[in-house]
Enzyme design. Structure first.
Site, short mmCIF file in Angstrom:
data_model
loop_
_atom_site.label_atom_id
_atom_site.label_comp_id
_atom_site.label_asym_id
_atom_site.label_seq_id
_atom_site.Cartn_x
_atom_site.Cartn_y
_atom_site.Cartn_z
N SER A 187 0.80 -1.19 0.26
CA SER A 187 -0.28 -0.15 -0.69
C SER A 187 1.10 1.08 0.35
O SER A 187 0.54 2.72 -0.68
CB SER A 187 -0.94 0.29 1.63
OG SER A 187 -1.56 -1.09 1.30
N GLY A 225 -6.52 -5.19 -3.10
CA GLY A 225 -6.72 -4.68 -2.19
C GLY A 225 -5.85 -3.59 -1.77
O GLY A 225 -6.13 -2.37 -0.67
N ASP A 226 -4.19 -3.67 -1.12
CA ASP A 226 -3.42 -3.02 -1.53
C ASP A 226 -3.51 -1.88 -2.10
O ASP A 226 -2.86 -0.59 -1.65
CB ASP A 226 -1.95 -3.73 -1.19
CG ASP A 226 -2.35 -5.58 -0.62
OD1 ASP A 226 -2.97 -5.07 1.03
OD2 ASP A 226 -1.40 -6.20 -0.42
N ALA A 227 -3.03 -1.85 -3.32
CA ALA A 227 -2.94 -1.19 -3.86
C ALA A 227 -4.37 0.07 -4.07
O ALA A 227 -4.01 0.76 -4.51
CB ALA A 227 -3.33 -1.60 -5.48
N GLY A 234 -3.87 1.96 -1.45
CA GLY A 234 -2.86 3.03 -1.41
C GLY A 234 -3.27 4.53 -2.42
O GLY A 234 -2.52 5.32 -2.99
#
Length: 340
Positions: free
Chosen positions: A67, A294-296, A299
């Site tokens: 992220s 999901g992390d992106a 971020g």
């Protein structure tokens, strides 16, 4: 323009060992798609099997680090973000340092003398991923490292903090220190539900941190698990998001809950109201893998939040970043974002 060190992340830095596998492989190791677990004894041979039988890629990973790297990429301002976590003194650790430096993130890793850098098996079938994390050194992070003046300076400098729920298994006291600093200084503290097992088996540290959270991120599966654990007797993601938002809070800032649902709309609950935001749909043939999606999203979202943009803009940036990442292997991105 984002100021230097405005966003700080803390988490488990892991090297992703990513490969396209088959259903038999998933069955053999008793793992399911769209899930994230910690490695047990039975998973140990998996890492060798992946690297000998399959075409593997090694990608710097770990949820929070992903992220932060994506936020840094979206911001295009060197040193706008910083990150802390624990790696080993080995070639994977060196790789991680090199990777983070190239990404423009200021990293203050704690380097453990005795454990190897943590790894995460990313098993991909039909574009969906199953994650099995072997934390190793990542599990050795200590709040003593955080308290060192040169590291605490990163906390002082930041105005926004993001920590994935996975870090609750490693250093809840570090989370508490940062959460209390944020609350006392009117800064923004954010966490992610991260995985069903966190909501189920790390309920106590999660509930201890929750009153400090200004933003809670998660996906639909995690939200439903959270609801089940707390006996809410609802599977309705909008209702669950509202209930999480209404959870008692330390500061007067109202909590915002953001739940992604794959190809379905993003749910944002704030101040007793829910808004739905459609995602950018992608033809199936363009999907490479969902690892890091999901992390992106987080971020991209954070990259606008730290610039004090509206929630609508934050979600739009999150959807953009997730859309870029799912068309590539792992949590990687082109040189420059094409987001305006």
């Amino acid at each position: 323009m984002a100021s230097e060190g405005v966003l700080l992340g803390m988490g488990n830095p892991l090297l992703d060992i990513s490969a396209v596998v088959d259903e038999d492989f998933l069955k053999k190791y008793d793992i399911t798609l769209n899930n994230a677990i910690l490695a047990e004894e039975k998973h140990v041979p998996m890492y060798d099997e992946l690297s000998t039988k399959y075409n593997v890629e090694y990608i710097a990973g770990g949820a929070t680090q992903n992220s932060i790297r994506v936020a840094q990429w979206m911001l295009q301002a060197p040193g706008a973000t910083s990150y802390m976590g624990c790696i080993g003194k080995d070639k994977y650790g060196e790789e991680m340092k090199k990777n983070s430096k190239l990404a423009g993130v200021t990293v203050h890793y704690y380097e453990d003398e005795t454990s190897p850098t943590g790894t995460c098996a990313v098993c991909v079938v039909g574009g969906e991923r199953s994650l099995v994390a072997n934390l190793s050194a990542a599990n050795c992070y200590k709040s003593d490292h955080l308290k060192r003046p040169e590291n605490w300076a990163l906390v002082e400098k930041a105005k926004y903090y993001y920590i994935a729920g996975f870090f609750l298994t490693v250093s809840p006291d570090s989370i508490q220190l940062v959460a209390e600093h944020a609350a006392a200084n009117n800064k923004v503290f954010m966490m992610n539900l991260s995985a069903p097992f966190i909501c189920e088996f790390f309920r106590e540290p999660q509930e201890k941190a929750l009153p400090y959270m200004d933003f809670v991120f998660g996906n639909e599966t995690e939200a439903r698990t959270f609801s089940k654990v707390h006996g809410w007797e609802t599977e309705n993601v909008e209702e669950i998001a509202l209930k999480i938002s209404a959870w008692p809070k330390v500061s007067t800032r109202k909590r915002i809950t953001v739940i992604t649902q794959g190809a379905d709309p993003v749910v944002v609950a704030e101040d007793g109201k829910v808004k739905l935001f459609p995602v950018i749909l992608l033809p199936k043939e363009k999907l490479v893998d969902t690892n890091g999606a999901g992390d992106a999203f987080v971020g991209g979202f954070l990259s606008q939040l730290v610039q004090e943009k509206s929630i609508d803009e934050c979600v739009r940036a999150g959807c953009y970043a997730a859309n870029v990442i799912i068309q590539r292997s792992g949590c990687t991105y082109p040189e420059k974002p094409d987001f305006n």
